[in-house]
Write a protein that holds these residues in place. Structure first.
Motif, PDB file in Angstrom:
ATOM      1  N   ALA A 370      23.673 -31.752   1.150  1.00 44.23           N
ATOM      2  CA  ALA A 370      23.800 -30.491   0.404  1.00 44.23           C
ATOM      3  C   ALA A 370      24.412 -29.401   1.276  1.00 44.23           C
ATOM      4  O   ALA A 370      25.225 -28.596   0.800  1.00 44.23           O
ATOM      5  CB  ALA A 370      22.435 -30.058  -0.116  1.00 44.23           C
ATOM      6  N   ASP A 371      24.042 -29.357   2.564  1.00 41.55           N
ATOM      7  CA  ASP A 371      24.619 -28.359   3.468  1.00 41.55           C
ATOM      8  C   ASP A 371      26.125 -28.563   3.608  1.00 41.55           C
ATOM      9  O   ASP A 371      26.904 -27.600   3.531  1.00 41.55           O
ATOM     10  CB  ASP A 371      23.957 -28.445   4.847  1.00 41.55           C
ATOM     11  N   LEU A 373      28.189 -30.197   1.581  1.00 40.91           N
ATOM     12  CA  LEU A 373      28.896 -29.962   0.325  1.00 40.91           C
ATOM     13  C   LEU A 373      28.993 -28.466   0.023  1.00 40.91           C
ATOM     14  O   LEU A 373      30.007 -28.012  -0.536  1.00 40.91           O
ATOM     15  CB  LEU A 373      28.185 -30.690  -0.815  1.00 40.91           C
ATOM     16  N   ARG A 374      27.979 -27.721   0.378  1.00 39.15           N
ATOM     17  CA  ARG A 374      28.039 -26.279   0.149  1.00 39.15           C
ATOM     18  C   ARG A 374      29.157 -25.665   0.992  1.00 39.15           C
ATOM     19  O   ARG A 374      29.807 -24.707   0.561  1.00 39.15           O
ATOM     20  CB  ARG A 374      26.693 -25.653   0.509  1.00 39.15           C
ATOM     21  N   ARG A 375      29.399 -26.237   2.164  1.00 38.09           N
ATOM     22  CA  ARG A 375      30.459 -25.693   3.015  1.00 38.09           C
ATOM     23  C   ARG A 375      31.849 -26.160   2.582  1.00 38.09           C
ATOM     24  O   ARG A 375      32.790 -25.375   2.532  1.00 38.09           O
ATOM     25  CB  ARG A 375      30.204 -26.107   4.466  1.00 38.09           C
ATOM     26  N   GLY A 377      32.623 -27.854  -0.376  1.00 37.73           N
ATOM     27  CA  GLY A 377      32.865 -27.840  -1.813  1.00 37.73           C
ATOM     28  C   GLY A 377      32.972 -29.235  -2.373  1.00 37.73           C
ATOM     29  O   GLY A 377      32.245 -29.607  -3.294  1.00 37.73           O
ATOM     30  N   GLN A 393      23.701 -37.866  -4.262  1.00 38.44           N
ATOM     31  CA  GLN A 393      24.179 -37.231  -5.481  1.00 38.44           C
ATOM     32  C   GLN A 393      25.103 -38.178  -6.219  1.00 38.44           C
ATOM     33  O   GLN A 393      25.673 -39.098  -5.631  1.00 38.44           O
ATOM     34  CB  GLN A 393      24.929 -35.936  -5.163  1.00 38.44           C
ATOM     35  N   ASP A 403      29.586 -29.713  -4.647  1.00 38.79           N
ATOM     36  CA  ASP A 403      28.474 -28.769  -4.580  1.00 38.79           C
ATOM     37  C   ASP A 403      28.192 -28.285  -5.998  1.00 38.79           C
ATOM     38  O   ASP A 403      29.105 -27.811  -6.692  1.00 38.79           O
ATOM     39  CB  ASP A 403      28.855 -27.597  -3.677  1.00 38.79           C
ATOM     40  N   ASP A 405      26.809 -25.642  -7.370  1.00 38.87           N
ATOM     41  CA  ASP A 405      27.155 -24.253  -7.675  1.00 38.87           C
ATOM     42  C   ASP A 405      28.662 -24.062  -7.733  1.00 38.87           C
ATOM     43  O   ASP A 405      29.183 -23.365  -8.618  1.00 38.87           O
ATOM     44  CB  ASP A 405      26.546 -23.315  -6.624  1.00 38.87           C
ATOM     45  N   ARG A 406      29.377 -24.669  -6.798  1.00 40.64           N
ATOM     46  CA  ARG A 406      30.842 -24.563  -6.810  1.00 40.64           C
ATOM     47  C   ARG A 406      31.419 -25.228  -8.062  1.00 40.64           C
ATOM     48  O   ARG A 406      32.351 -24.720  -8.668  1.00 40.64           O
ATOM     49  CB  ARG A 406      31.408 -25.228  -5.553  1.00 40.64           C
TER      50      ARG A 406
END
Length: 664
Positions: A370-371, A373-375, A377, A393, A403, A405-406
């Motif tokens: 998750a970290d 992918l958040r960076r 995308g 995932q 991510d 949210d993205r």
């Protein structure tokens, strides 16, 4: 089996202790035995009282050979730290301990040698105090003498307890065997040795020799001088390689599994705490396993995060521990670092380095999927696995992970972008997915198509008919989602050119809408006398305007310059159904009340739509079953409706064979 490396100051009896424990000579070179000084790595092994097998990597203690020492300590899970009772704590003791702490080794044992020459108490207390402040923590200590043999039984028992406490590595883990020796044997070819920390190597298996990524097949395996078919970490192994020429392999290379490691020159790391007064050199030597290379250091803001640019690529995972050493400094400078990202994004805009430092400083060790992918995308599942991180995932498209949210934000941006494109150019067929991909900065067109499909692409549950998103992908173009597509009355399939019943239809510019209205007025009295090209030019209807009107369901585009009212197809079917089947082009033209300019393209359009079938003698017939045609449009000759089994292929074929042929 476990592997333990020695550590400690030069001439404190490391090799003598290994010799006393194993009965083997760890010094491999005649020069070492002649000078009584360990220069390179030595190897020996033995069986402990509990039956466990343990191998020792004996490292040099002289300051000139620290790189050799680091090559031996890097891949091992535990160390045997040696301090002489008559020498006490020395400069290389401190440097070796700093290296062990930087690498992050957490298991160890203190052996105080030469206890027959001096009281081991002071040296033991001093060494344990220093060791307790490092990753080794509260290590047990044993006083020994390699000359008299005093303390050796107690040391073996302590080694047994140490080995029993070591974590059991995963035999299915990705293989990365750092090469610490490479040589050639006549008749066998290239042989490399190393400490296998995890995973399994098997004869016949193909690995890659990094950093060249040259394929190398395992021809033979040995562990502790015994041939084996396979070896699982932790183990000392000698690997005979096929496909690697003599002299090609060298210390610092690594045998790795294809697709399970990231070969990189750029990485973001978290530096271990250091004295704030100690300046960070712009360039240091990076050590991991048996490899070493130069690394340029760029601090990311005021955080302990830095970006390293390596001279040579290395196979790395997120979470790896690396050691940074400045051999040219007056004071000893050794830093540990944890790898946070092995494919970091570029720092192009102003303030990007500081922002990246703040983000990475909050990450755990090791970072999660998750970290990352958040960076980033988006990451492919294979790329995430090669980083050493479990995905956890579902892919959103193909093997792409996103991510959440993205992904949700991009869906909204895509809808706004497609709406804006439709308002800006209402006559356009739609927005090309490649244009949307470039505008959104996505790495693959498949991601655009998945965004257009809606929540199903991110793992949601959708109805059988598919998700109703804000964007629709039709004919290779993106369009704003409106009402459901028009359907054919007989087949239920989508029909291009039919009017949309209710809901929202694509809007047309006022001038184009007025021109369409004029065409429909011309067709009211003669629905199949399509306006000619001159009339279309007069009204300002070019090919783009006609295509837009057809997509809006306001016109039926039969051919490039042939347009009819949107209900012309249904009208034509009703008229043609009244003709004797099959019928000629001339009969169809007369029944439709039009010219050959319109009749021929219209019949060809009906052929493509599957409404009519063109026969070998250029006649046509409706594909509708005779009973269905009469039921909907009336009998062709006014005869009563034929009864019998509906849709009988046999009766229909027999009737066609009995009907006399007609010439067109």
């Amino acid at each position: 089996m476990q592997v333990i490396a020695t550590a400690g100051h030069v001439d404190h009896g490391k090799s003598a202790l290994v010799r006393a424990l194993t009965g083997m000579e760890p010094d491999r070179w005649a020069e070492e035995r002649r000078r009584g000084l360990t220069i390179d790595l030595g190897f020996a092994w033995t069986k402990l009282p509990g039956g466990e097998r343990v191998a020792f990597v004996d490292v040099p203690g002289h300051e000139r050979f620290v790189p050799n020492m680091l090559a031996g300590v890097g891949p091992v899970p535990a160390v045997l730290f040696v301090v002489a009772a008559d020498g006490g704590w020395m400069p290389q003791s401190a440097e070796h301990l700093a290296a062990i702490d930087a690498v992050g080794i957490r298991h160890g044992l203190l052996a105080v040698t030469r206890s027959d020459l001096a009281d081991p108490g002071p040296a033991t207390r001093q060494a344990l105090d220093r060791i307790s402040r490092t990753s080794l923590g509260a290590a047990p200590a044993v006083a020994v003498s390699a000359v008299t043999g005093a303390g050796l039984p107690e040391l073996r028992e302590a080694l047994s307890r140490l080995v029993a406490a070591l974590p059991v590595p995963d035999p299915a883990a990705p293989v990365r065997l750092w090469v610490d020796r490479a040589f050639s044997i006549r008749g066998s070819g290239t042989v490399v040795t190393g400490t296998l920390p995890a995973g399994t190597v098997t004869t016949g298996r193909e690995l890659l020799l990094a950093p060249s990524l040259r394929p190398a097949r395992i021809r033979g395996l040995e562990s502790m001088n015994e041939p084996v078919a396979s070896a699982a970490g932790v183990a000392r192994v000698a690997v005979n390689l096929r496909g690697v020429p003599a002299g090609f392999a060298a210390r610092g290379m690594a045998l790795v599994e294809a697709g399970r490691w990231t070969l990189t020159r750029l990485l973001d790391v978290r530096l271990s705490p250091r004295d704030p007064d100690m300046p960070l050199p712009p360039e240091m030597t990076l050590h991991i396993g048996s490899a070493r290379t130069q690394a340029r250091i760029r601090p990311l803001g005021g955080s302990p995060i830095a970006r390293l640019t390596l001279r040579d690529p290395l196979p790395l995972h997120v979470g790896d521990r690396v050691l940074l050493r400045d051999p040219g400094s007056a004071a000893m400078t050794i830093l540990g670092a944890t790898v946070l990202d092995v494919v970091p994004p570029a720092l192009a805009r102003r303030g990007a380095a500081t922002a990246a430092g703040r983000e990475l400083a909050a990450w755990p060790e090791p970072p999660s999927a998750a970290d990352l992918l958040r960076r980033h995308g988006f990451l492919r599942a294979g790329a995430l696995a090669a980083m050493g991180v479990a995905g956890g995932q579902r892919p959103v498209a193909g093997d792409w992970l996103a991510d959440p949210d993205r992904w949700a934000s991009l869906r909204g941006r895509l809808a706004e972008m497609v709406e804006a494109h439709a308002r800006r150019d209402p006559l356009a067929i739609g927005m090309p997915p490649e244009a949307a991909r470039a505008a959104l900065g996505l790495p693959d067109r498949a991601l655009v198509e998945a965004l257009a499909r809606g929540p199903a692409s991110s793992g949601g549950d959708d109805p059988p008919g598919g998700p109703l998103g804000q964007v629709r992908l039709e004919d290779g173009y993106l369009r704003p989602a409106g009402s459901p597509e028009p359907r054919d009355l007989e087949t239920g399939h989508p029909v291009a050119g039919e009017p949309v019943a209710g809901g929202r239809a694509p809007s047309l510019p006022p001038r184009t809408a007025a021109a369409v209205k004029a065409v429909l007025a011309d067709l009211e009295g003669a629905p199949f006398l399509a306006p000619d090209a001159g009339r279309l030019r007069e009204l300002g209807l070019d090919s783009r305007a006609i295509a837009a009107a057809a997509r809006a369901g306001l016109l039926l585009r039969v051919a490039e310059q042939i347009v009819l009212a949107p209900d012309a197809r249904a009208r034509a079917v009703r008229i043609l159904a009244r003709l004797p089947q099959p019928f000629t082009t001339a009969e169809a033209r007369q029944a439709l009340g039009t010219t050959r300019r319109v009749a021929i393209p219209l019949l060809e359009y009906l052929d493509r739509a599957g409404v009519t079938q063109r026969l070998p003698d250029d006649r046509r017939r409706l594909r509708l079953a005779p009973w269905s045609t009469r039921a909907r449009y009336g009998s062709a000759r006014g005869s009563p409706r034929r009864t019998g089994r509906p849709g009988s292929r046999r009766s229909s074929a027999r009737r066609d064979r009995c009907r006399p042929a007609r010439r067109s």
